[in-house]
Enzyme design. Structure first.
Site, PDB file in Angstrom:
ATOM      1  N   SER A 266       0.858  -1.189   0.000  1.00  0.00           N
ATOM      2  CA  SER A 266       0.000   0.000   0.000  1.00  0.00           C
ATOM      3  C   SER A 266       0.888   1.231   0.000  1.00  0.00           C
ATOM      4  O   SER A 266       1.727   1.408   0.894  1.00  0.00           O
ATOM      5  CB  SER A 266      -0.892   0.023   1.240  1.00  0.00           C
ATOM      6  OG  SER A 266      -1.346   1.344   1.465  1.00  0.00           O
TER       7      SER A 266
ATOM      8  N   HIS B  42      -0.797  -1.371  -4.443  1.00  0.00           N
ATOM      9  CA  HIS B  42      -2.138  -1.066  -3.926  1.00  0.00           C
ATOM     10  C   HIS B  42      -2.246   0.452  -3.765  1.00  0.00           C
ATOM     11  O   HIS B  42      -1.549   1.052  -2.941  1.00  0.00           O
ATOM     12  CB  HIS B  42      -2.318  -1.798  -2.595  1.00  0.00           C
ATOM     13  CG  HIS B  42      -3.659  -1.627  -1.961  1.00  0.00           C
ATOM     14  ND1 HIS B  42      -4.769  -2.361  -2.322  1.00  0.00           N
ATOM     15  CD2 HIS B  42      -4.078  -0.793  -0.977  1.00  0.00           C
ATOM     16  CE1 HIS B  42      -5.805  -2.004  -1.574  1.00  0.00           C
ATOM     17  NE2 HIS B  42      -5.414  -1.034  -0.754  1.00  0.00           N
TER      18      HIS B  42
ATOM     19  N   ASP C  98      -4.256   3.573  -2.724  1.00  0.00           N
ATOM     20  CA  ASP C  98      -5.365   3.971  -1.857  1.00  0.00           C
ATOM     21  C   ASP C  98      -5.896   5.340  -2.263  1.00  0.00           C
ATOM     22  O   ASP C  98      -5.333   6.373  -1.914  1.00  0.00           O
ATOM     23  CB  ASP C  98      -4.894   3.978  -0.400  1.00  0.00           C
ATOM     24  CG  ASP C  98      -4.766   2.570   0.151  1.00  0.00           C
ATOM     25  OD1 ASP C  98      -5.761   1.819   0.101  1.00  0.00           O
ATOM     26  OD2 ASP C  98      -3.663   2.209   0.600  1.00  0.00           O
TER      27      ASP C  98
ATOM     28  N   MET D 287      -8.534   8.177  -1.924  1.00  0.00           N
ATOM     29  CA  MET D 287      -9.470   8.686  -0.909  1.00  0.00           C
ATOM     30  C   MET D 287      -9.979  10.057  -1.324  1.00  0.00           C
ATOM     31  O   MET D 287      -9.202  10.893  -1.800  1.00  0.00           O
ATOM     32  CB  MET D 287      -8.752   8.817   0.437  1.00  0.00           C
ATOM     33  CG  MET D 287      -8.143   7.522   0.913  1.00  0.00           C
ATOM     34  SD  MET D 287      -7.433   7.717   2.545  1.00  0.00           S
ATOM     35  CE  MET D 287      -6.778   6.082   2.817  1.00  0.00           C
TER      36      MET D 287
ATOM     37  N   HIS E  39      -7.735   0.884  -4.825  1.00  0.00           N
ATOM     38  CA  HIS E  39      -8.744   0.732  -3.766  1.00  0.00           C
ATOM     39  C   HIS E  39      -9.474   2.070  -3.678  1.00  0.00           C
ATOM     40  O   HIS E  39      -8.926   3.039  -3.143  1.00  0.00           O
ATOM     41  CB  HIS E  39      -8.016   0.360  -2.466  1.00  0.00           C
ATOM     42  CG  HIS E  39      -8.894   0.313  -1.259  1.00  0.00           C
ATOM     43  ND1 HIS E  39      -8.392   0.222   0.018  1.00  0.00           N
ATOM     44  CD2 HIS E  39     -10.251   0.339  -1.139  1.00  0.00           C
ATOM     45  CE1 HIS E  39      -9.399   0.195   0.879  1.00  0.00           C
ATOM     46  NE2 HIS E  39     -10.535   0.281   0.207  1.00  0.00           N
TER      47      HIS E  39
ATOM     48  N   MET F 232     -11.718   4.473  -2.295  1.00  0.00           N
ATOM     49  CA  MET F 232     -12.480   4.902  -1.108  1.00  0.00           C
ATOM     50  C   MET F 232     -13.133   6.236  -1.449  1.00  0.00           C
ATOM     51  O   MET F 232     -12.775   7.296  -0.930  1.00  0.00           O
ATOM     52  CB  MET F 232     -11.533   5.016   0.095  1.00  0.00           C
ATOM     53  CG  MET F 232     -11.106   3.659   0.626  1.00  0.00           C
ATOM     54  SD  MET F 232      -9.654   3.744   1.683  1.00  0.00           S
ATOM     55  CE  MET F 232      -8.360   3.592   0.459  1.00  0.00           C
TER      56      MET F 232
ATOM     57  N   MET G 236     -11.765  -5.371   4.714  1.00  0.00           N
ATOM     58  CA  MET G 236     -11.033  -4.366   5.496  1.00  0.00           C
ATOM     59  C   MET G 236     -10.884  -4.868   6.931  1.00  0.00           C
ATOM     60  O   MET G 236     -11.868  -5.206   7.589  1.00  0.00           O
ATOM     61  CB  MET G 236     -11.790  -3.030   5.518  1.00  0.00           C
ATOM     62  CG  MET G 236     -11.834  -2.279   4.206  1.00  0.00           C
ATOM     63  SD  MET G 236     -10.225  -1.943   3.458  1.00  0.00           S
ATOM     64  CE  MET G 236      -9.450  -0.899   4.696  1.00  0.00           C
TER      65      MET G 236
ATOM     66  N   ASP H 181      -6.862  -5.994   4.090  1.00  0.00           N
ATOM     67  CA  ASP H 181      -6.200  -4.682   4.088  1.00  0.00           C
ATOM     68  C   ASP H 181      -6.347  -4.022   5.452  1.00  0.00           C
ATOM     69  O   ASP H 181      -7.467  -3.767   5.899  1.00  0.00           O
ATOM     70  CB  ASP H 181      -6.882  -3.818   3.004  1.00  0.00           C
ATOM     71  CG  ASP H 181      -6.210  -2.463   2.796  1.00  0.00           C
ATOM     72  OD1 ASP H 181      -5.170  -2.196   3.430  1.00  0.00           O
ATOM     73  OD2 ASP H 181      -6.748  -1.677   1.987  1.00  0.00           O
TER      74      ASP H 181
HETATM   75  C1  DX5 Z   1      -6.557   2.124   4.807  1.00  0.00           C
HETATM   76  C2  DX5 Z   1      -5.930   1.617   3.533  1.00  0.00           C
HETATM   77  C3  DX5 Z   1      -4.863   0.602   3.703  1.00  0.00           C
HETATM   78  C4  DX5 Z   1      -3.758   0.994   4.631  1.00  0.00           C
HETATM   79  C5  DX5 Z   1      -2.808  -0.135   4.859  1.00  0.00           C
HETATM   80  O1  DX5 Z   1      -7.627   2.925   4.464  1.00  0.00           O
HETATM   81  O2  DX5 Z   1      -6.908   1.047   2.712  1.00  0.00           O
HETATM   82  O3  DX5 Z   1      -4.374   0.177   2.442  1.00  0.00           O
HETATM   83  O4  DX5 Z   1      -3.101   2.118   4.213  1.00  0.00           O
HETATM   84  O5  DX5 Z   1      -1.809   0.311   5.720  1.00  0.00           O
HETATM   85  P1  DX5 Z   1      -1.316  -0.535   6.968  1.00  0.00           P
HETATM   86  O6  DX5 Z   1      -0.739  -1.813   6.414  1.00  0.00           O
HETATM   87  O7  DX5 Z   1      -0.316   0.346   7.597  1.00  0.00           O
HETATM   88  O8  DX5 Z   1      -2.513  -0.803   7.837  1.00  0.00           O
HETATM   89 ZN    ZN Z   2      -6.302  -0.047   0.860  1.00  0.00          ZN
END
Ligand code: DX5
Ligand code: ZN
Length: 223
Positions: A6, A31, A33, A35, A66, A68, A137, A179
């Site tokens: 990630s 991955h 992320d 947001m 991913h 969000m 999650m 995740d």
């Molecule tokens: C949280 C993300 C994850 C997160 C993973 O919203 O979707 O991908 O950043 O990070 P760690 O492994 O540090 O929990």
């Molecule tokens: Zn994620």
């Protein structure tokens, strides 16, 4: 076990270098992320940054986005066009899940649905035959470095059972991705529960060691 680093805990001011370090360590998933500051209380990056990253890293890496974000059904094509191979969308953030999932596949990406810790597994089971991946999650989304929520075990085991039944009936194999809070101390347990793909953020990108060193510890735990 696929390890999907990630980038959330990577150096976002030098994202391509950190991603290249992960690829050079032998990983091929990234991955991403995404947001929107609305679905989750944090804001990261979108299609322009992903396109730049694709240009910098070349065609090989598997970009696992991913999303969000609210209303992913309206903007998913931008992520595919920017270079994403796989999109995972939150069941809590789309109005018509089945329509969104089939549209993403038609748009040119593999597709997953994401279940928050408070979301029942049934939401994914309803569309399981349309999916490549279910992302469970194990933290509430929004931030890296949170603690693993172990009550997701029953959800993962139920998914694993349903996927085995689907495959036995000639249906599509579906990866279970987890995740949040995945580290060397719990990754072997996740494999035992039926997980085949782990997102690892702060366990790989941290100031204690290099990605390669952290990855070696994870591989050792999986021996
Ligand atoms: C949280 C993300 C994850 C997160 C993973 O919203 O979707 O991908 O950043 O990070 P760690 O492994 O540090 O929990
Ligand atoms: Zn994620």
């Amino acid at each position: 076990m696929i390890i999907a680093p990630s980038v959330l805990t990577a150096d976002l001011s030098d994202l391509a270098s950190d991603c290249q370090e992960a690829l050079d360590s032998g990983l091929n998933w990234l991955h991403l992320d995404v947001m929107d500051g609305n679905f989750v209380p944090n804001l990261t990056f979108g299609p322009p940054v992903i396109r730049s990253l694709r240009n910098a890293l070349g065609p090989e890496a598997i970009f696992d986005a991913h999303l969000m974000i609210e209303n992913a059904e309206e903007s998913f094509q931008q992520y595919i066009d920017a270079g994403c191979n796989h999109l995972s969308i939150h069941v809590e953030a789309v109005k018509h899940l089945h329509r969104a999932v089939t549209a993403i596949r038609q748009g040119g990406a593999t597709v997953g649905v994401v279940l928050n810790p408070g979301t029942p597994v049934e939401a994914a089971l309803e569309v399981l035959e349309e999916l490549d991946l279910v992302l469970v999650m194990s933290v509430n989304p929004g931030f890296g470095g949170q603690s693993f929520i172990s009550s997701v075990e029953h959800k993962i085991r139920a998914l694993s059972k349903a996927i085995d039944a689907q495959v036995a009936a000639g249906g599509r194999p579906v990866q279970i991705q987890v995740d949040g809070g995945v580290k060397s101390h719990n990754i072997a347990m996740l494999r035992e529960w039926g997980v085949s793909n782990c997102v690892v953020g702060s366990g790989l990108f941290n100031d204690k060691a290099t990605v390669a060193e952290n990855l070696a510890i994870i591989h050792e735990a999986l021996q």
